[in-house]
Scaffold this active site. Structure first.
Site, PDB file in Angstrom:
ATOM      1  N   GLY A   1       4.966   6.861  36.166  1.00 30.41           N
ATOM      2  CA  GLY A   1       5.503   7.331  34.891  1.00 30.41           C
ATOM      3  C   GLY A   1       6.573   6.333  34.481  1.00 30.41           C
ATOM      4  O   GLY A   1       7.473   6.007  35.284  1.00 30.41           O
TER       5      GLY A   1
ATOM      6  N   ASP B   1       3.739   4.323  27.691  1.00 34.55           N
ATOM      7  CA  ASP B   1       4.252   3.303  28.619  1.00 34.55           C
ATOM      8  C   ASP B   1       4.883   2.144  27.871  1.00 34.55           C
ATOM      9  O   ASP B   1       5.826   1.516  28.365  1.00 34.55           O
ATOM     10  CB  ASP B   1       3.138   2.804  29.529  1.00 34.55           C
ATOM     11  CG  ASP B   1       2.832   3.846  30.579  1.00 34.55           C
ATOM     12  OD1 ASP B   1       2.115   4.805  30.250  1.00 34.55           O
ATOM     13  OD2 ASP B   1       3.351   3.731  31.697  1.00 34.55           O
TER      14      ASP B   1
ATOM     15  N   GLN C   1      -3.663  12.483  37.746  1.00 34.57           N
ATOM     16  CA  GLN C   1      -2.285  12.933  37.477  1.00 34.57           C
ATOM     17  C   GLN C   1      -2.277  14.288  36.758  1.00 34.57           C
ATOM     18  O   GLN C   1      -1.360  15.087  36.907  1.00 34.57           O
ATOM     19  CB  GLN C   1      -1.531  11.913  36.607  1.00 34.57           C
ATOM     20  CG  GLN C   1      -1.295  10.581  37.258  1.00 34.57           C
ATOM     21  CD  GLN C   1      -2.369   9.585  36.899  1.00 34.57           C
ATOM     22  OE1 GLN C   1      -3.541   9.928  36.801  1.00 34.57           O
ATOM     23  NE2 GLN C   1      -1.996   8.338  36.692  1.00 34.57           N
TER      24      GLN C   1
HETATM   25  O1  MRU Z   1      -0.284   5.220  35.673  1.00 32.44           O
HETATM   26  P1  MRU Z   1       0.797   6.206  35.433  1.00 32.44           P
HETATM   27  O2  MRU Z   1       0.576   7.516  36.119  1.00 32.44           O
HETATM   28  O3  MRU Z   1       2.163   5.630  35.723  1.00 32.44           O
HETATM   29  O4  MRU Z   1       0.697   6.469  33.881  1.00 32.44           O
HETATM   30  C1  MRU Z   1       1.686   7.281  33.293  1.00 32.44           C
HETATM   31  C2  MRU Z   1       1.487   7.519  31.867  1.00 32.44           C
HETATM   32  O5  MRU Z   1       0.601   7.002  31.247  1.00 32.44           O
HETATM   33  C3  MRU Z   1       2.497   8.362  31.203  1.00 32.44           C
HETATM   34  O6  MRU Z   1       1.928   9.001  30.106  1.00 32.44           O
HETATM   35  C4  MRU Z   1       3.648   7.480  30.707  1.00 32.44           C
HETATM   36  O7  MRU Z   1       4.140   6.666  31.723  1.00 32.44           O
HETATM   37  C5  MRU Z   1       4.734   8.295  30.188  1.00 32.44           C
HETATM   38  S1  MRU Z   1       5.592   9.150  31.485  1.00 32.44           S
HETATM   39  C6  MRU Z   1       6.808  10.048  30.803  1.00 32.44           C
END
Ligand code: MRU
Length: 358
Positions: free
Chosen positions: A55, A246, A205
């Site tokens: 995240g 992200d 997730q």
């Molecule tokens: O690959 P991840 O689990 O790190 O991806 C996370 C996401 O895409 C979330 O939507 C993003 O980081 C926002 S977290 C508040």
């Protein structure tokens, strides 16, 4: 409302205990709650790369503490420790380069260091900066939650069904969550009757983390395969898709977990509103548009196994981790500086000139 939200904060995934950084290992949730101690920058970088912590905001916070741990070691080793610390900045920056918050947090730590250099209290100043990055993310979550609830209320006064993707809750941030923070706050305010959570292949997730967070608070959540989203929008009265980010670029394009783009296309087709919730630390004004993002791809083998059991044929897997949702598919971006409706470059530039709201 702020106090009610603070009282509702339950899950914590990042714990700075002064001597080391403790991370709730998200790979084994929800079946086991294991905490991993990181005593140096190498440990933090590995934890980020291996998705112990994930995240975008949580990654940025962990990296800031990683700098503190590295600075202690470098200073103890003597010599020009400020210069030597550059290697640790690089190590941490390379651990998961897609997260804008990672670059943002490391830049903040580096700026702080430049101003104080090797002063006697440099280590304390760096630690205070990392704690402040952590705290300000927590505050931003609370502000965004309130702004998001107002939007949901404004468009339709009664309890609604919403759809979310990936995990954007307490596990992914320093506090209440971004998109999931809005959903949790809206539920506390009686504005949510049902949450649909996409499972988010291949790391799951949605199934493992979002469903766990919502279920543990008694928020009605139904898990769906990612490919059910269009059907759910058509048949289940969904009023909002609410997701995190992200990276948000200068024109309002949004990079987020793979699958977000197709949700936005489907939302547009079905007349469902599309909300992106992210702190301004996720906005990278140096990137003109989503075209400029080097999107992360991971090993295709992640698609061929589920829980260690082979489910795919013996072929090459194509495993893009993020996609870009163009700004013109987004109804509103919610940040701690305020909201941007129908984002474009001019509105994003105006937003970035504003101060935090609270
Ligand atoms: O690959 P991840 O689990 O790190 O991806 C996370 C996401 O895409 C979330 O939507 C993003 O980081 C926002 S977290 C508040």
């Amino acid at each position: 409302m702020r106090d009610r939200l603070l009282a509702a904060e339950k899950v914590k995934s990042i714990d700075w205990r002064g001597e080391a950084l403790y991370l709730l290992d998200q790979r084994s949730l929800p079946f086991e709650e294991n905490w991993l101690a990181c005593a140096d920058a190498q440990g933090v970088a590995e934890a980020i790369r291996d998705a112990v912590v994930r995240g975008a905001p949580a990654i940025g916070i962990a990296a800031a503490y990683g700098v503190v741990l590295a600075a202690r070691e470098r200073k103890a080793a003597g010599g020009d420790w400020v210069a030597a610390l550059e290697d640790d900045f690089t190590l941490l920056a390379d651990s998961r380069p897609m997260a804008a918050n990672l670059t943002w947090a490391l830049n903040r730590m580096r700026d702080r260091l430049r101003r104080i250099q090797a002063s006697a209290d440099a280590l304390q100043v760096l630690e205070a900066e990392a704690v402040s990055i952590h705290e300000s993310d927590r505050e931003a979550n609370l502000t965004m939650a309130q702004l998001g609830v107002e939007l949901i209320r404004r468009h339709q006064g009664n309890a609604q069904a919403v759809l979310t993707h990936c995990n954007t809750g307490a596990l992914a941030t320093g506090g209440f969550g971004t998109a999931l923070g809005v959903i949790r706050a809206a539920w506390l305010d009686g504005m949510i009757e049902q949450v649909y959570a996409g499972e988010t292949r291949p790391w799951l997730q949605g199934s493992r983390l979002t469903a766990w967070e919502l279920e543990s608070e008694g928020i009605p959540v139904a898990l769906n395969v990612d490919s059910a989203a269009a059907h759910i929008m058509k048949t289940k009265g969904v009023t909002w898709v609410i997701v995190g980010a992200d990276i948000i670029t200068a024109n309002g394009d949004v990079a987020n977990r793979i699958g977000t783009y197709q949700l936005a296309v489907n939302a547009m087709h079905h007349g469902v509103r599309f909300m992106v919730v992210a702190p301004s630390a996720t906005i990278d004004m140096a990137l003109a548009s989503g075209e400029d993002i080097a999107l992360e791809e991971r090993d295709g083998s992640e698609l061929l196994d589920v829980g260690g059991v082979r489910v795919g044929a013996n072929v090459r897997g194509f495993n893009p981790v993020f996609d870009v949702t163009p700004a013109d598919l987004i109804d509103v971006i919610v940040t701690e500086k305020g909201i941007v409706e129908r984002p474009d470059a001019a509105k994003m530039a105006q937003l970035m000139c504003r101060k935090r709201l609270h």
